[in-house]
Design an enzyme around this catalytic site. Structure first.
Site, PDB file in Angstrom:
ATOM      1  N   ASP A  42       0.864  -1.194   0.000  1.00  0.00           N
ATOM      2  CA  ASP A  42       0.000   0.000   0.000  1.00  0.00           C
ATOM      3  C   ASP A  42       0.891   1.231   0.000  1.00  0.00           C
ATOM      4  O   ASP A  42       2.014   1.193   0.492  1.00  0.00           O
ATOM      5  CB  ASP A  42      -0.889   0.015   1.251  1.00  0.00           C
ATOM      6  CG  ASP A  42      -2.141   0.868   1.081  1.00  0.00           C
ATOM      7  OD1 ASP A  42      -3.241   0.297   0.933  1.00  0.00           O
ATOM      8  OD2 ASP A  42      -2.020   2.119   1.082  1.00  0.00           O
ATOM      9  N   ASP A  68       3.761   2.646  -4.239  1.00  0.00           N
ATOM     10  CA  ASP A  68       2.858   3.479  -5.034  1.00  0.00           C
ATOM     11  C   ASP A  68       2.694   2.784  -6.386  1.00  0.00           C
ATOM     12  O   ASP A  68       3.660   2.678  -7.152  1.00  0.00           O
ATOM     13  CB  ASP A  68       3.474   4.880  -5.209  1.00  0.00           C
ATOM     14  CG  ASP A  68       2.620   5.781  -6.080  1.00  0.00           C
ATOM     15  OD1 ASP A  68       1.638   5.313  -6.679  1.00  0.00           O
ATOM     16  OD2 ASP A  68       2.954   6.984  -6.162  1.00  0.00           O
ATOM     17  N   VAL A  69       1.490   2.325  -6.698  1.00  0.00           N
ATOM     18  CA  VAL A  69       1.299   1.543  -7.934  1.00  0.00           C
ATOM     19  C   VAL A  69       1.522   2.340  -9.208  1.00  0.00           C
ATOM     20  O   VAL A  69       1.672   1.760 -10.280  1.00  0.00           O
ATOM     21  CB  VAL A  69      -0.106   0.886  -8.037  1.00  0.00           C
ATOM     22  CG1 VAL A  69      -0.236  -0.294  -7.125  1.00  0.00           C
ATOM     23  CG2 VAL A  69      -1.213   1.902  -7.847  1.00  0.00           C
ATOM     24  N   TYR A 161     -13.526   8.313 -12.270  1.00  0.00           N
ATOM     25  CA  TYR A 161     -13.654   7.028 -11.571  1.00  0.00           C
ATOM     26  C   TYR A 161     -14.443   6.036 -12.432  1.00  0.00           C
ATOM     27  O   TYR A 161     -14.016   4.894 -12.634  1.00  0.00           O
ATOM     28  CB  TYR A 161     -14.361   7.255 -10.233  1.00  0.00           C
ATOM     29  CG  TYR A 161     -14.546   6.023  -9.382  1.00  0.00           C
ATOM     30  CD1 TYR A 161     -13.483   5.494  -8.656  1.00  0.00           C
ATOM     31  CD2 TYR A 161     -15.783   5.378  -9.283  1.00  0.00           C
ATOM     32  CE1 TYR A 161     -13.647   4.366  -7.859  1.00  0.00           C
ATOM     33  CE2 TYR A 161     -15.952   4.263  -8.489  1.00  0.00           C
ATOM     34  CZ  TYR A 161     -14.886   3.765  -7.775  1.00  0.00           C
ATOM     35  OH  TYR A 161     -15.055   2.643  -6.987  1.00  0.00           O
ATOM     36  N   LYS A 165     -12.789   2.561 -14.058  1.00  0.00           N
ATOM     37  CA  LYS A 165     -13.262   1.225 -13.667  1.00  0.00           C
ATOM     38  C   LYS A 165     -13.828   0.466 -14.872  1.00  0.00           C
ATOM     39  O   LYS A 165     -13.683  -0.755 -14.971  1.00  0.00           O
ATOM     40  CB  LYS A 165     -14.303   1.340 -12.552  1.00  0.00           C
ATOM     41  CG  LYS A 165     -13.744   1.883 -11.234  1.00  0.00           C
ATOM     42  CD  LYS A 165     -12.755   0.926 -10.592  1.00  0.00           C
ATOM     43  CE  LYS A 165     -12.385   1.350  -9.173  1.00  0.00           C
ATOM     44  NZ  LYS A 165     -11.492   0.400  -8.505  1.00  0.00           N
ATOM     45  N   THR A 196     -17.603   0.794   3.822  1.00  0.00           N
ATOM     46  CA  THR A 196     -16.185   0.819   4.210  1.00  0.00           C
ATOM     47  C   THR A 196     -15.829   2.239   4.677  1.00  0.00           C
ATOM     48  O   THR A 196     -16.548   3.198   4.374  1.00  0.00           O
ATOM     49  CB  THR A 196     -15.268   0.449   3.027  1.00  0.00           C
ATOM     50  OG1 THR A 196     -15.368   1.474   2.027  1.00  0.00           O
ATOM     51  CG2 THR A 196     -15.618  -0.900   2.428  1.00  0.00           C
TER      52      THR A 196
HETATM   53  P1  NAD Z   1      -9.741   2.254   0.630  1.00  0.00           P
HETATM   54  O1  NAD Z   1      -9.446   3.629   0.149  1.00  0.00           O
HETATM   55  O2  NAD Z   1      -9.852   2.039   2.095  1.00  0.00           O
HETATM   56  O3  NAD Z   1      -8.655   1.229   0.058  1.00  0.00           O
HETATM   57  C1  NAD Z   1      -7.809   1.529  -1.020  1.00  0.00           C
HETATM   58  C2  NAD Z   1      -6.364   1.431  -0.573  1.00  0.00           C
HETATM   59  O4  NAD Z   1      -5.550   1.782  -1.698  1.00  0.00           O
HETATM   60  C3  NAD Z   1      -6.004   2.412   0.556  1.00  0.00           C
HETATM   61  O5  NAD Z   1      -5.392   1.699   1.620  1.00  0.00           O
HETATM   62  C4  NAD Z   1      -5.027   3.388  -0.103  1.00  0.00           C
HETATM   63  O6  NAD Z   1      -3.995   3.832   0.774  1.00  0.00           O
HETATM   64  C5  NAD Z   1      -4.458   2.543  -1.232  1.00  0.00           C
HETATM   65  N1  NAD Z   1      -3.900   3.360  -2.316  1.00  0.00           N
HETATM   66  C6  NAD Z   1      -4.391   4.505  -2.848  1.00  0.00           C
HETATM   67  N2  NAD Z   1      -3.584   4.966  -3.813  1.00  0.00           N
HETATM   68  C7  NAD Z   1      -2.551   4.079  -3.917  1.00  0.00           C
HETATM   69  C8  NAD Z   1      -1.398   3.994  -4.745  1.00  0.00           C
HETATM   70  N3  NAD Z   1      -1.132   4.937  -5.672  1.00  0.00           N
HETATM   71  N4  NAD Z   1      -0.572   2.940  -4.588  1.00  0.00           N
HETATM   72  C9  NAD Z   1      -0.815   1.998  -3.648  1.00  0.00           C
HETATM   73  N5  NAD Z   1      -1.891   2.031  -2.820  1.00  0.00           N
HETATM   74  C10 NAD Z   1      -2.757   3.058  -2.966  1.00  0.00           C
HETATM   75  O7  NAD Z   1     -11.089   1.867  -0.106  1.00  0.00           O
HETATM   76  P2  NAD Z   1     -12.081   0.582  -0.053  1.00  0.00           P
HETATM   77  O8  NAD Z   1     -13.434   1.057   0.316  1.00  0.00           O
HETATM   78  O9  NAD Z   1     -11.468  -0.521   0.688  1.00  0.00           O
HETATM   79  O10 NAD Z   1     -12.163   0.271  -1.605  1.00  0.00           O
HETATM   80  C11 NAD Z   1     -11.229  -0.485  -2.193  1.00  0.00           C
HETATM   81  C12 NAD Z   1     -11.603  -0.762  -3.630  1.00  0.00           C
HETATM   82  O11 NAD Z   1     -12.980  -1.110  -3.750  1.00  0.00           O
HETATM   83  C13 NAD Z   1     -11.364   0.424  -4.552  1.00  0.00           C
HETATM   84  O12 NAD Z   1     -10.809  -0.010  -5.764  1.00  0.00           O
HETATM   85  C14 NAD Z   1     -12.768   0.955  -4.770  1.00  0.00           C
HETATM   86  O13 NAD Z   1     -12.905   1.651  -5.986  1.00  0.00           O
HETATM   87  C15 NAD Z   1     -13.568  -0.337  -4.762  1.00  0.00           C
HETATM   88  N6  NAD Z   1     -14.995  -0.139  -4.457  1.00  0.00           N
HETATM   89  C16 NAD Z   1     -15.415   0.283  -3.252  1.00  0.00           C
HETATM   90  C17 NAD Z   1     -16.766   0.437  -3.018  1.00  0.00           C
HETATM   91  C18 NAD Z   1     -17.295   0.908  -1.679  1.00  0.00           C
HETATM   92  O14 NAD Z   1     -18.504   1.179  -1.562  1.00  0.00           O
HETATM   93  N7  NAD Z   1     -16.464   1.006  -0.666  1.00  0.00           N
HETATM   94  C19 NAD Z   1     -17.693   0.194  -4.015  1.00  0.00           C
HETATM   95  C20 NAD Z   1     -17.228  -0.221  -5.242  1.00  0.00           C
HETATM   96  C21 NAD Z   1     -15.872  -0.409  -5.466  1.00  0.00           C
END
Ligand code: NAD
Length: 269
Positions: A42, A68-69, A161, A165, A196
């Site tokens: 992460d 960082d991805v 976004y 996706k 979340t």
């Molecule tokens: P989150 O933000 O808690 O988790 C994402 C993680 O990615 C974080 O820990 C962040 O630090 C990390 N991150 C961000 N940029 C980065 C980078 N450049 N390099 C490495 N790490 C990086 O969010 P979440 O709610 O756990 O969601 C995770 C995934 O689920 C996401 O792809 C989101 O689009 C998808 N999603 C979430 C929901 C929802 O309702 N929560 C719905 C649909 C899709």
């Protein structure tokens, strides 16, 4: 029997944007509980350390890497490091995703590029580095976390976004076909409304429900879903566990919707 016994899993985006259980954190914990050796990556070092601590507290295996991805060279170093230490990567889980407000007219163009770089290019970077190793080892499973919002308007002006996706879904499918002969499976998960920490913090979301009160937003989101509740991060993690496991060994190129029926229709509210 543990579903992932003996497997090495790289979970990218394994932290959580705020305290609590996000999709990536829940998945890393679930994979570890099912016997995988989990490498948690992460950009946020503190967040990913917290995920590893939760796993270690259960007496299970996990290590961490700050990554960082969007930095392709850093992705390469991370993957090489995992291969040097563990010899293989059986499961690549791409959970990273960020949001930014704005339509094509009002989003800042640099910001549009940033969202695409993180959500789309990031997954390309990890797949590009990991797939050759999977091919060399006779196969593997890649899971890309997309969103139901890749298929439909999600209620908020998140043009970048949605586009990122949608592109992630299609590169998942085409990559699945290209590497199917080598037994590398590539699937996406499309979560619907998941409760979340990210959903509580993302700019513009609470406002879109005309609600400053987060509890009120949660109740409204629960009512929208045919099954009567938002999903939990564990629901996404369980879907990922299935796709990661050998139970899904004949499944590739799918968009697995995890949404309590929302994709088919909203509940009457
Ligand atoms: P989150 O933000 O808690 O988790 C994402 C993680 O990615 C974080 O820990 C962040 O630090 C990390 N991150 C961000 N940029 C980065 C980078 N450049 N390099 C490495 N790490 C990086 O969010 P979440 O709610 O756990 O969601 C995770 C995934 O689920 C996401 O792809 C989101 O689009 C998808 N999603 C979430 C929901 C929802 O309702 N929560 C719905 C649909 C899709």
């Amino acid at each position: 029997m543990q579903e992932l016994a003996g497997k090495v899993a790289l979970v990218v985006g394994a932290g959580s944007i705020a305290s609590g259980i996000g999709n990536g954190r829940a998945t890393a914990i679930t994979f570890a509980r099912e016997g995988a050796t989990v490498i948690c990556a992460d950009i946020d070092e503190k967040a990913v350390d917290e995920t590893a601590r939760m796993i270690h507290d259960e007496g299970l295996r996990a290590s961490t890497v700050q990554l960082d991805v969007t930095d392709f060279e850093a992705v390469g170093r991370t993957v090489s490091g995992v291969i040097a230490e563990h010899g293989r990567i059986d499961v690549l889980h791409n959970n990273v995703g960020i949001n930014s407000l704005g339509s094509v007219v009002d989003i800042d163009l640099d910001e549009f590029d940033r969202v695409m770089r993180v959500n789309l290019n990031g997954a390309v970077h990890t797949m590009r580095e990991v797939i050759p190793h999977m091919v060399g080892n006779g196969g593997g499973s890649i899971i890309n976390i997309s969103s139901l919002a890749s298929l439909q308007w999600g209620g908020v002006s998140y043009a970048a976004y949605y586009a990122s996706k949608a592109a992630l879904n299609h590169i998942t499918r085409t990559t699945a076909i290209e590497f199917a002969p080598q037994q590398v499976r590539v699937n996406s998960i499309l979560p619907g409304l998941i409760k979340t920490p990210m959903a509580a913090n993302v700019p513009g979301l609470a406002e879109s429900y005309s609600s400053q009160d987060i509890e009120e937003m949660w109740r409204t989101r629960d009512r929208m879903v045919p099954m009567g509740r938002m999903g939990e991060a564990w629901d996404v993690a369980n879907a990922a566990l299935y796709l990661a496991s050998d139970r899904a060994k004949y499944i590739t190129g799918i968009d697995l919707v995890v949404d309590g029926g929302l994709n088919v229709g909203r509940a009457a509210v």
